[in-house]
Design a protein around this motif. Structure first.
Motif, mmCIF file in Angstrom:
data_model
loop_
_atom_site.group_PDB
_atom_site.id
_atom_site.type_symbol
_atom_site.label_atom_id
_atom_site.label_comp_id
_atom_site.label_asym_id
_atom_site.label_seq_id
_atom_site.Cartn_x
_atom_site.Cartn_y
_atom_site.Cartn_z
ATOM 1 N N SER A 55 1.248 -1.127 0.165
ATOM 2 C CA SER A 55 0.121 0.016 0.302
ATOM 3 C C SER A 55 0.728 1.260 0.043
ATOM 4 O O SER A 55 0.726 2.414 -0.583
ATOM 5 C CB SER A 55 -0.742 0.427 1.415
ATOM 6 O OG SER A 55 -1.526 1.123 1.283
ATOM 7 N N ALA A 56 1.830 1.618 0.893
ATOM 8 C CA ALA A 56 2.844 2.641 0.620
ATOM 9 C C ALA A 56 3.274 2.871 -0.389
ATOM 10 O O ALA A 56 3.466 3.751 -0.893
ATOM 11 C CB ALA A 56 3.892 2.216 2.291
ATOM 12 N N VAL A 57 4.190 1.568 -1.067
ATOM 13 C CA VAL A 57 4.476 1.882 -2.217
ATOM 14 C C VAL A 57 3.336 1.900 -3.895
ATOM 15 O O VAL A 57 4.104 3.134 -4.431
ATOM 16 C CB VAL A 57 5.304 -0.008 -2.860
ATOM 17 C CG1 VAL A 57 5.834 0.200 -4.415
ATOM 18 C CG2 VAL A 57 5.803 -0.459 -1.689
ATOM 19 N N LEU B 42 4.734 -4.243 -9.270
ATOM 20 C CA LEU B 42 3.364 -3.688 -8.939
ATOM 21 C C LEU B 42 2.745 -3.410 -9.932
ATOM 22 O O LEU B 42 0.990 -4.265 -10.401
ATOM 23 C CB LEU B 42 3.360 -3.240 -7.567
ATOM 24 C CG LEU B 42 3.470 -3.446 -6.090
ATOM 25 C CD1 LEU B 42 3.522 -3.244 -4.630
ATOM 26 C CD2 LEU B 42 2.632 -4.408 -5.151
ATOM 27 N N ALA B 43 3.458 -3.135 -11.024
ATOM 28 C CA ALA B 43 3.001 -2.172 -12.404
ATOM 29 C C ALA B 43 2.681 -3.640 -12.993
ATOM 30 O O ALA B 43 2.023 -3.625 -14.111
ATOM 31 C CB ALA B 43 4.376 -1.275 -12.761
ATOM 32 N N ASP B 44 2.875 -4.238 -13.286
ATOM 33 C CA ASP B 44 3.002 -6.146 -13.782
ATOM 34 C C ASP B 44 2.088 -6.044 -12.914
ATOM 35 O O ASP B 44 0.654 -7.100 -14.071
ATOM 36 C CB ASP B 44 4.033 -6.212 -14.060
ATOM 37 C CG ASP B 44 5.653 -6.357 -14.708
ATOM 38 O OD1 ASP B 44 5.067 -5.385 -15.944
ATOM 39 O OD2 ASP B 44 6.975 -7.279 -14.042
ATOM 40 N N GLU B 45 1.641 -6.116 -11.983
ATOM 41 C CA GLU B 45 0.562 -7.166 -11.879
ATOM 42 C C GLU B 45 -0.674 -5.974 -11.682
ATOM 43 O O GLU B 45 -1.988 -6.714 -11.856
ATOM 44 C CB GLU B 45 0.157 -7.379 -10.073
ATOM 45 C CG GLU B 45 2.271 -8.540 -10.279
ATOM 46 C CD GLU B 45 2.037 -9.103 -8.337
ATOM 47 O OE1 GLU B 45 1.466 -8.045 -7.893
ATOM 48 O OE2 GLU B 45 2.955 -9.630 -8.040
ATOM 49 N N GLU B 46 -0.501 -4.669 -11.758
ATOM 50 C CA GLU B 46 -1.823 -4.249 -10.678
ATOM 51 C C GLU B 46 -1.750 -2.782 -12.188
ATOM 52 O O GLU B 46 -2.432 -2.161 -12.089
ATOM 53 C CB GLU B 46 -2.181 -4.083 -9.532
ATOM 54 C CG GLU B 46 -1.425 -4.888 -8.738
ATOM 55 C CD GLU B 46 -1.454 -4.359 -7.433
ATOM 56 O OE1 GLU B 46 -1.660 -3.495 -7.013
ATOM 57 O OE2 GLU B 46 -1.106 -5.265 -6.061
ATOM 58 N N GLU B 47 -1.072 -2.584 -13.095
ATOM 59 C CA GLU B 47 -1.464 -1.627 -13.904
ATOM 60 C C GLU B 47 -1.043 -0.735 -13.223
ATOM 61 O O GLU B 47 -1.712 0.655 -13.161
ATOM 62 C CB GLU B 47 -2.546 -1.163 -14.802
ATOM 63 C CG GLU B 47 -2.638 -3.195 -16.169
ATOM 64 C CD GLU B 47 -3.899 -2.625 -17.013
ATOM 65 O OE1 GLU B 47 -4.381 -1.836 -15.872
ATOM 66 O OE2 GLU B 47 -3.804 -2.767 -17.737
ATOM 67 N N LEU B 48 -0.310 -0.877 -12.443
ATOM 68 C CA LEU B 48 0.243 0.849 -11.229
ATOM 69 C C LEU B 48 -0.092 2.488 -12.033
ATOM 70 O O LEU B 48 -0.540 3.034 -11.388
ATOM 71 C CB LEU B 48 1.122 0.667 -10.621
ATOM 72 C CG LEU B 48 2.027 1.328 -9.368
ATOM 73 C CD1 LEU B 48 0.864 0.651 -8.202
ATOM 74 C CD2 LEU B 48 3.253 0.802 -8.611
ATOM 75 N N ALA B 49 0.518 2.525 -13.018
ATOM 76 C CA ALA B 49 0.973 3.516 -13.746
ATOM 77 C C ALA B 49 -0.504 4.546 -13.566
ATOM 78 O O ALA B 49 -0.708 5.493 -13.570
ATOM 79 C CB ALA B 49 1.678 3.765 -14.779
ATOM 80 N N GLY C 299 -4.784 -3.181 -3.507
ATOM 81 C CA GLY C 299 -4.884 -3.675 -4.800
ATOM 82 C C GLY C 299 -5.756 -3.576 -5.636
ATOM 83 O O GLY C 299 -6.881 -3.237 -4.992
ATOM 84 N N ILE C 300 -6.151 -4.397 -6.014
ATOM 85 C CA ILE C 300 -7.292 -5.294 -6.892
ATOM 86 C C ILE C 300 -7.812 -6.196 -6.515
ATOM 87 O O ILE C 300 -7.533 -6.963 -6.404
ATOM 88 C CB ILE C 300 -7.005 -5.234 -8.083
ATOM 89 C CG1 ILE C 300 -5.566 -4.728 -9.109
ATOM 90 C CG2 ILE C 300 -7.792 -6.236 -9.759
ATOM 91 C CD1 ILE C 300 -5.001 -4.532 -10.737
ATOM 92 N N VAL C 301 -9.146 -5.798 -6.190
ATOM 93 C CA VAL C 301 -9.682 -6.817 -5.451
ATOM 94 C C VAL C 301 -10.628 -7.245 -5.813
ATOM 95 O O VAL C 301 -12.364 -8.291 -5.581
ATOM 96 C CB VAL C 301 -10.633 -6.263 -4.366
ATOM 97 C CG1 VAL C 301 -9.291 -5.781 -2.751
ATOM 98 C CG2 VAL C 301 -11.892 -5.033 -4.470
#
Length: 480
Positions: A362-364, A411-418, A456-458
């Protein structure tokens, strides 16, 4: 002086120049001669030939007045513009070349005026005398290719020295901005400044006050984007010019940084700037460089002496961001540059809360969300800000930041963080809440964004359930 009087290498440089610009230059020179006027390639265009830098822009000078220049080039040029005609300059394009033709002139400032008074001259030699430095006071007459260097610019180029054609006092009195140009050329070319020029800059530093903020901004921006900005910034500080155009910089010289590993924050700042430059991927990054230069300007205002001889600078990043915004705004920088540089200054300490990797996902996510489009620059600024001489500590910090970047990438790969958006859009939120557009939709959006950051993504169903529970806590009527 004819080209034949130059050294072999210098002759080759001039010959190469005319090989590239012919037939443009010769054709234009013959055109002006046919109309009874002189024309010469001048200034930076000649200087850069001897430095091995030839672009597609040419500066030329003539005895013809601007209105006469317009008459001569009409029908020859592909396009013409007159934005600088009040200062004697006509711009034009021919094929792939951009040419600026300026009437012989001399310009000077009234002691109380911010605008130079333009006075037209009669001879090329007199025009060269009024130029800022001898290295810019060389010319090649057209169409005969006669090299003109009455003030020893070629000698100064070889010696890598900046010297004025006449007395520096007269030069800077005519145009005080030339003092900043000296620092800019020191940065761009790595040249030293002749001692009498430095003395005049020091004695006349307050004269820069009459120059407009926009002109000062342009010179400072070129300086910081040069190859050797440390040299230019040091010259500004040593002569007292910085106290008038960038006062936050010399003030850093009086402050000791909290690590006690550098002589002062001023030196630390210059090292950070150099280290940030080393991390640039493709050419000067003005936002990164300005952020590196200004990242610690809040320290003088926040310095506190603690027990056991310690020095603290609590919240200097917040104060520094406010100071950065004020300074860049006063210098008339574009709003997006002001916002980006200020934001980087504000965020430059955020990484130090990471410790040895204690941040939750979450902090990241919040770190990336807060940095937004500046995240890559923030990576570079944070790395550049490590100037400790303790090799073990520096390596540990580098490894820790490597770990943070790897987590961000994962996280970007997993969640499209951008993208960092809630899983429900505005229409879906309205559907769940059973309400139309309004302030409550914005509040619901923020709630879902915080949930995304924390968890994250739920999935959309879980997001709908959470939103329904949240709406009850807000005492909203149930959806129909």
């Amino acid at each position: 002086m004819s080209v034949s009087n130059l050294s072999v290498s210098q002759q080759r440089a001039v010959i190469d120049l005319f090989r590239r610009i012919a037939p443009i230059a010769d054709e234009l020179g013959e055109l002006f001669a046919a109309h009874g006027h002189e024309l010469a390639v001048v200034g930076g265009s000649v200087r850069d030939v001897f430095l091995g830098r030839i672009g597609n822009d040419l500066d030329l000078t003539t005895d013809a007045r601007p209105e006469r220049v317009l008459e001569i080039v009409k029908g020859w040029a592909d396009s013409i513009w007159t934005i600088g005609i009040d200062f004697g300059t006509v711009g034009l394009r021919k094929n792939n070349w951009v040419l600026e033709i300026t009437t012989y002139r001399s310009e000077s400032y009234d002691p109380k005026s911010r605008k130079p008074e333009v006075i037209y001259g009669e001879t090329l030699e007199a025009d060269l005398e009024r130029r800022d430095f001898a290295i810019n006071a060389m010319a090649v007459r057209l169409p005969k290719h006669e090299f003109v260097d009455p003030y020893g610019g070629l000698t100064d180029l070889a010696a890598k020295v900046l010297r004025t054609p006449g007395t520096p006092e007269q030069s800077f009195d005519d145009d005080p901005l030339r003092m900043l140009r000296a620092a800019r050329f020191a940065s761009q070319l790595g040249f030293t400044v002749e001692p009498s020029v430095v003395a005049a800059m020091t004695a006349m530093a307050d004269r820069i006050e009459i120059v407009s903020a926009e002109r000062i901004r342009d010179e400072l921006d070129k300086l910081i984007c040069g190859e050797h900005p440390r040299e230019g910034l040091a010259l500004l500080s040593d002569t007292g010019l910085a106290a008038h155009v960038l006062p936050e910089l010399p003030k850093l010289r009086l402050e000791i940084d909290e690590h006690h590993r550098h002589k002062d924050v001023y030196e630390h700042t210059l090292i950070v700037l150099e280290q940030a430059i080393a991390l640039e991927a493709a050419g000067p990054d003005r936002v990164l460089r300005w952020a590196a230069l200004l990242h610690d300007i809040g320290k003088p205002k926040t310095r506190r002496f603690e027990d056991a001889g310690r020095v603290s600078f609590h919240h200097h990043e917040v104060v520094g961001a406010q100071m950065t915004k004020k300074r860049l705004t006063e210098l008339r920088f574009p709003k997006d540059v002001v916002a980006d540089v200020s934001r980087l200054v504000e965020l430059h300490l955020r990484f130090h809360g990471y410790g040895t990797g204690e941040w939750t996902d979450s902090a990241v996510r919040r770190y990336v969300r807060d940095a937004g489009h500046l995240v890559e620059r923030l990576h570079k600024l944070t790395r550049a800000d490590c100037t400790t001489r303790n090799k073990r500590k520096a390596e540990a910090l580098s490894r820790t930041y490597d770990d943070l970047e790897q987590r961000i990438a994962r996280l970007a790969d997993e969640e499209e963080l951008a993208k960092m958006r809630p899983e429900l859009d505005g229409n879906e939120i309205q559907e769940v809440l059973g309400v139309g557009p309004g302030p409550i939709i914005g509040s619901a959006y923020k709630f879902l964004l915080e949930m995304r950051l924390d968890q994250g993504i739920v999935g959309k169903e879980a997001a709908r359930q959470a939103l329904t529970l949240w709406s009850k806590s807000q005492n909203l009527p149930p959806a129909p």
